[in-house]
Design an enzyme around this catalytic site. Structure first.
Site, PDB file in Angstrom:
ATOM      1  N   PHE A   1     112.370  29.392  53.144  1.00 29.68           N
ATOM      2  CA  PHE A   1     113.033  28.601  52.204  1.00 29.68           C
ATOM      3  C   PHE A   1     113.173  27.128  52.488  1.00 29.68           C
ATOM      4  CE2 PHE A   1     117.264  27.102  50.445  1.00 29.68           C
ATOM      5  CZ  PHE A   1     117.078  27.516  49.037  1.00 29.68           C
TER       6      PHE A   1
ATOM      7  N   ASN B   1     124.048  30.371  54.136  1.00 32.50           N
ATOM      8  CA  ASN B   1     123.636  30.295  52.777  1.00 32.50           C
ATOM      9  C   ASN B   1     122.756  31.431  52.371  1.00 32.50           C
ATOM     10  OD1 ASN B   1     122.611  29.352  50.172  1.00 32.50           O
ATOM     11  ND2 ASN B   1     121.242  27.879  51.185  1.00 32.50           N
ATOM     12  N   PRO B   2     123.520  32.583  51.980  1.00 33.27           N
ATOM     13  CA  PRO B   2     122.743  33.692  51.730  1.00 33.27           C
ATOM     14  C   PRO B   2     121.918  33.715  50.503  1.00 33.27           C
ATOM     15  CG  PRO B   2     124.944  34.234  51.524  1.00 33.27           C
ATOM     16  CD  PRO B   2     124.853  32.683  51.644  1.00 33.27           C
TER      17      PRO B   2
END
Ligand code: SAM
Ligand code: GLN
Length: 274
Positions: A90, A185-186
């Site tokens: 990510f 920050n899932p």
């Protein structure tokens, strides 16, 4: 053609293809192709070589087709750091810088901090950078993320203990009940919303994006057993999820609050372990 003229045309081309921030995008791509910094683009007196022009043209085409700029430049700025990023992990977003800001405001000088789902290491590394007295751990389910976070830690000379596995399970059991901050920050995009995301967002791994309340619930339960009483849980949430996540936290956490981002959307939920 000189770089300033090349940039003018490239930026018009990107704008015609509805690419966001056309000039900064063109600058970032040309900077990376020429191996100069941004100022260097405007002071370079030479024309692009045919090879440079071809490479830049390819980069523009990829961007128009949905490849994120960061996958081409290989880096992303995050608070005071420049992180190495790559496809498969990510890419940190600017809105997450606010989560770090809020988390730092809750911390003393020598806290124990855990970043759950660290990706490139962004949150954990920024906390260590800005609160050097902190002891920082980071976890991720993804082997690729763990390797990249470790690489970023070593290149930046920041000591963060990165471990592979689910939520807080990879941590040593002695830490149970002693952690001052769990920050995360899932993944929070709903499975139904995934298909409608723009291609540059879908360029991130599905496991980093698709999730939601059930994962926050597991995280909250785990975090309660690792945090000391009064320890803080701070999480990023989707734009309309603040109240849903705050409700999940309220039974076990005090002073639960929802912080909006600069655009006024829900962005962070924070609470203190009872
Ligand atoms: N914290 C990084 C950032 O803000 O740039 C990455 C955030 S990304 C949205 C979510 C990350 O959580 C991904 O790296 C994913 O692999 C990881 N992840 C998802 N489920 C997890 C779990 N159950 N335990 C640990 N990490 C998980
Ligand atoms: N910020 C991502 C998006 O652009 C979602 C990140 C996440 O799921 N934590 O939708």
């Amino acid at each position: 053609m000189r770089p300033p003229e090349v940039l003018r045309r490239a930026s018009a081309y990107l704008a015609r293809h509805d690419v966001e921030s056309p000039l900064p995008t063109a600058e970032a791509l040309l900077t990376s192709v020429l191996g100069v910094d941004r100022a260097g683009l405007y002071t370079r007196g030479q024309d692009l070589t045919p090879g440079e022009a071809r490479a830049f043209g390819r980069a523009l085409c990829l961007r128009c087709a949905g490849t994120p700029v960061q996958h081409m430049t290989g880096e992303q700025a995050f608070r005071r750091l420049t992180l190495v990023v790559r496809p498969g992990v990510f890419v940190p977003r600017p809105e997450t810088e606010m989560l770090v800001e809020i988390a730092l405001a809750e911390l003393g000088e020598a806290p124990i901090v855990v970043d759950v789902g660290t990706g490139s290491g962004a949150i954990a590394l920024a906390v260590k950078d800005e609160r050097p007295g902190a002891t920082v751990f980071a976890t991720d389910l993804s082997r690729e993320a763990v390797e990249l976070a470790r690489w970023n830690a070593s290149r930046l000379g920041l000591e963060v203990d990165v471990r592979e596995g689910d939520l807080l399970f990879p941590l040593a059991t002695e830490l149970r009940g002693r952690v001052d901050l769990v920050v995360s920050n899932p993944p929070y995009v709903g499975a139904d919303a995934y298909g409608a995301l723009p291609p540059e967002v879908r360029a991130d791994p599905v496991a980093a994006l698709v999730g939601g309340p059930a994962l926050y619930e597991r995280l909250m339960t785990e975090a309660s057993s690792w945090l000391r009483p009064g320890g803080v849980l701070a999480v990023e949430v989707g734009a309309d999820d603040g109240e849903t996540i705050a409700e999940i936290f309220r039974p076990s956490f005090d002073g639960v609050r929802i912080e909006p981002d600069l655009a006024g959307r829900d962005r962070v939920v924070v609470g203190r372990r009872r």
